[in-house]
Design a protein around this motif. Structure first.
Motif, PDB file in Angstrom:
ATOM      1  N   VAL A   1       8.037   6.412   8.304  1.00 41.51           N
ATOM      2  CA  VAL A   1       8.904   7.324   9.044  1.00 41.51           C
ATOM      3  C   VAL A   1       8.862   6.997  10.533  1.00 41.51           C
ATOM      4  O   VAL A   1       9.861   7.109  11.237  1.00 41.51           O
ATOM      5  N   ILE A   2       7.714   6.552  11.013  1.00 41.25           N
ATOM      6  CA  ILE A   2       7.550   6.261  12.445  1.00 41.25           C
ATOM      7  C   ILE A   2       7.970   4.838  12.787  1.00 41.25           C
ATOM      8  O   ILE A   2       7.863   4.423  13.935  1.00 41.25           O
ATOM      9  N   GLY A   3       8.440   4.088  11.811  1.00 46.76           N
ATOM     10  CA  GLY A   3       8.887   2.719  12.060  1.00 46.76           C
ATOM     11  C   GLY A   3       8.110   1.733  11.214  1.00 46.76           C
ATOM     12  O   GLY A   3       7.198   2.088  10.473  1.00 46.76           O
ATOM     13  N   SER A   4       8.485   0.498  11.331  1.00 41.97           N
ATOM     14  CA  SER A   4       7.851  -0.576  10.586  1.00 41.97           C
ATOM     15  C   SER A   4       6.501  -0.923  11.204  1.00 41.97           C
ATOM     16  O   SER A   4       6.349  -0.860  12.419  1.00 41.97           O
ATOM     17  N   PRO A   5       5.536  -1.294  10.375  1.00 46.20           N
ATOM     18  CA  PRO A   5       4.225  -1.666  10.912  1.00 46.20           C
ATOM     19  C   PRO A   5       4.312  -2.828  11.892  1.00 46.20           C
ATOM     20  O   PRO A   5       5.138  -3.719  11.742  1.00 46.20           O
ATOM     21  N   GLN A   6       3.450  -2.778  12.885  1.00 43.51           N
ATOM     22  CA  GLN A   6       3.407  -3.826  13.903  1.00 43.51           C
ATOM     23  C   GLN A   6       2.020  -4.435  13.918  1.00 43.51           C
ATOM     24  O   GLN A   6       1.054  -3.726  13.697  1.00 43.51           O
ATOM     25  N   PRO A   7       1.849  -5.673  14.204  1.00 42.26           N
ATOM     26  CA  PRO A   7       2.852  -6.720  14.298  1.00 42.26           C
ATOM     27  C   PRO A   7       3.476  -7.005  12.934  1.00 42.26           C
ATOM     28  O   PRO A   7       2.882  -6.716  11.906  1.00 42.26           O
ATOM     29  N   SER A   8       4.654  -7.576  12.934  1.00 35.55           N
ATOM     30  CA  SER A   8       5.422  -7.741  11.703  1.00 35.55           C
ATOM     31  C   SER A   8       4.737  -8.660  10.697  1.00 35.55           C
ATOM     32  O   SER A   8       5.020  -8.576   9.503  1.00 35.55           O
ATOM     33  N   SER A   9       3.832  -9.497  11.125  1.00 38.60           N
ATOM     34  CA  SER A   9       3.111 -10.362  10.187  1.00 38.60           C
ATOM     35  C   SER A   9       2.164  -9.561   9.295  1.00 38.60           C
ATOM     36  O   SER A   9       1.752 -10.038   8.237  1.00 38.60           O
ATOM     37  N   GLU A  10       1.821  -8.342   9.693  1.00 45.76           N
ATOM     38  CA  GLU A  10       0.893  -7.508   8.934  1.00 45.76           C
ATOM     39  C   GLU A  10       1.591  -6.532   7.981  1.00 45.76           C
ATOM     40  O   GLU A  10       0.928  -5.754   7.311  1.00 45.76           O
ATOM     41  N   VAL A  11       2.921  -6.565   7.922  1.00 43.88           N
ATOM     42  CA  VAL A  11       3.674  -5.608   7.104  1.00 43.88           C
ATOM     43  C   VAL A  11       3.235  -5.620   5.639  1.00 43.88           C
ATOM     44  O   VAL A  11       3.023  -4.546   5.053  1.00 43.88           O
ATOM     45  N   PRO A  12       3.067  -6.785   4.980  1.00 42.31           N
ATOM     46  CA  PRO A  12       2.635  -6.749   3.570  1.00 42.31           C
ATOM     47  C   PRO A  12       1.288  -6.070   3.354  1.00 42.31           C
ATOM     48  O   PRO A  12       1.097  -5.373   2.357  1.00 42.31           O
ATOM     49  N   VAL A  13       0.361  -6.244   4.275  1.00 40.28           N
ATOM     50  CA  VAL A  13      -0.956  -5.612   4.136  1.00 40.28           C
ATOM     51  C   VAL A  13      -0.815  -4.096   4.209  1.00 40.28           C
ATOM     52  O   VAL A  13      -1.433  -3.374   3.428  1.00 40.28           O
ATOM     53  N   TYR A  14      -0.006  -3.618   5.139  1.00 41.83           N
ATOM     54  CA  TYR A  14       0.220  -2.176   5.241  1.00 41.83           C
ATOM     55  C   TYR A  14       0.856  -1.638   3.974  1.00 41.83           C
ATOM     56  O   TYR A  14       0.416  -0.639   3.423  1.00 41.83           O
ATOM     57  N   ARG A  15       1.917  -2.278   3.523  1.00 48.12           N
ATOM     58  CA  ARG A  15       2.680  -1.766   2.381  1.00 48.12           C
ATOM     59  C   ARG A  15       1.925  -1.851   1.063  1.00 48.12           C
ATOM     60  O   ARG A  15       2.072  -0.976   0.215  1.00 48.12           O
ATOM     61  N   GLU A  16       1.141  -2.878   0.877  1.00 50.25           N
ATOM     62  CA  GLU A  16       0.471  -3.087  -0.406  1.00 50.25           C
ATOM     63  C   GLU A  16      -0.924  -2.472  -0.472  1.00 50.25           C
ATOM     64  O   GLU A  16      -1.390  -2.132  -1.557  1.00 50.25           O
ATOM     65  N   VAL A  17      -1.592  -2.347   0.661  1.00 48.15           N
ATOM     66  CA  VAL A  17      -2.987  -1.900   0.632  1.00 48.15           C
ATOM     67  C   VAL A  17      -3.212  -0.628   1.448  1.00 48.15           C
ATOM     68  O   VAL A  17      -3.712   0.373   0.930  1.00 48.15           O
ATOM     69  N   ILE A  18      -2.842  -0.657   2.709  1.00 50.51           N
ATOM     70  CA  ILE A  18      -3.225   0.426   3.622  1.00 50.51           C
ATOM     71  C   ILE A  18      -2.489   1.727   3.303  1.00 50.51           C
ATOM     72  O   ILE A  18      -3.115   2.786   3.200  1.00 50.51           O
ATOM     73  N   PHE A  19      -1.161   1.682   3.145  1.00 48.80           N
ATOM     74  CA  PHE A  19      -0.414   2.915   2.873  1.00 48.80           C
ATOM     75  C   PHE A  19      -0.880   3.606   1.596  1.00 48.80           C
ATOM     76  O   PHE A  19      -1.147   4.816   1.608  1.00 48.80           O
ATOM     77  N   PRO A  20      -0.992   2.893   0.456  1.00 51.63           N
ATOM     78  CA  PRO A  20      -1.489   3.589  -0.744  1.00 51.63           C
ATOM     79  C   PRO A  20      -2.917   4.121  -0.597  1.00 51.63           C
ATOM     80  O   PRO A  20      -3.218   5.217  -1.057  1.00 51.63           O
ATOM     81  N   ASN A  21      -3.772   3.342   0.065  1.00 55.87           N
ATOM     82  CA  ASN A  21      -5.164   3.791   0.239  1.00 55.87           C
ATOM     83  C   ASN A  21      -5.250   5.065   1.069  1.00 55.87           C
ATOM     84  O   ASN A  21      -5.932   6.023   0.683  1.00 55.87           O
ATOM     85  N   ILE A  22      -4.583   5.077   2.222  1.00 58.25           N
ATOM     86  CA  ILE A  22      -4.701   6.271   3.064  1.00 58.25           C
ATOM     87  C   ILE A  22      -3.976   7.462   2.442  1.00 58.25           C
ATOM     88  O   ILE A  22      -4.405   8.595   2.601  1.00 58.25           O
ATOM     89  N   GLY A  23      -2.912   7.212   1.719  1.00 59.43           N
ATOM     90  CA  GLY A  23      -2.208   8.310   1.061  1.00 59.43           C
ATOM     91  C   GLY A  23      -3.051   8.965  -0.015  1.00 59.43           C
ATOM     92  O   GLY A  23      -3.160  10.196  -0.082  1.00 59.43           O
ATOM     93  N   LEU A  24      -3.656   8.154  -0.872  1.00 55.34           N
ATOM     94  CA  LEU A  24      -4.490   8.707  -1.939  1.00 55.34           C
ATOM     95  C   LEU A  24      -5.759   9.347  -1.394  1.00 55.34           C
ATOM     96  O   LEU A  24      -6.176  10.410  -1.878  1.00 55.34           O
ATOM     97  N   LEU A  25      -6.357   8.724  -0.400  1.00 51.14           N
ATOM     98  CA  LEU A  25      -7.534   9.332   0.230  1.00 51.14           C
ATOM     99  C   LEU A  25      -7.180  10.652   0.905  1.00 51.14           C
ATOM    100  O   LEU A  25      -7.949  11.620   0.837  1.00 51.14           O
ATOM    101  N   ASN A  26      -6.033  10.698   1.540  1.00 53.76           N
ATOM    102  CA  ASN A  26      -5.588  11.917   2.203  1.00 53.76           C
ATOM    103  C   ASN A  26      -5.441  13.051   1.191  1.00 53.76           C
ATOM    104  O   ASN A  26      -5.957  14.152   1.401  1.00 53.76           O
TER     105      ASN A  26
END
Length: 130
Positions: A11-36
């Motif tokens: 919602v706040i925009g695409s992850p930065q730097p753009s080279s890290e987008v796959p890591v955010y989408r595949e690992v970080i977002f699901p992890n922090i969402g489920l932990l939250n």
């Protein structure tokens, strides 16, 4: 599930730097969402069921005590993002702090919404937070 958390956290925009987008989408977002969600539910079970139902601690059932648990949930949600990002060796960027703030806001929202359900299960805090 990954798509849900991706939509929620981008919602706040695409992850930065753009080279890290796959890591955010595949690992970080699901992890922090489920932990939250998990930590929010655990704190609600602790407040409404353990403390105010089974232990019947009538002195820890006021709205100020509920606010303490909410604040604890928000702080944990903020720290979770920082820990996940550091654990994945992602480049530190201002996006990380915005993501942590957004996660803390989601934690507060989830805590409030789930409180409306859990308060009915409590003996002493059935009217908390209002």
């Amino acid at each position: 599930m990954k798509g849900f958390f991706r939509a929620l956290y981008e919602v706040i925009g695409s992850p930065q730097p753009s080279s890290e987008v796959p890591v955010y989408r595949e690992v970080i977002f699901p992890n922090i969402g489920l932990l939250n969600l998990g930590i929010t539910l655990a704190l609600l079970v602790l407040f409404y069921l353990v403390i105010n139902r089974w232990m019947r601690v009538a002195t820890f059932s006021r709205p100020s005590h509920w606010a303490i648990m909410l604040l604890l949930n928000v702080i944990i949600a903020f720290v979770i993002v920082l820990a996940q990002v550091n654990g994945q060796n992602v480049v530190s960027h201002s996006y990380v702090y915005w993501l942590a703030l957004l996660n803390a806001l989601y934690a507060a929202l989830f805590f409030f919404l789930f409180s409306l359900i859990f308060r009915k299960l409590s003996v002493n805090a059935s009217t908390t937070p209002f």
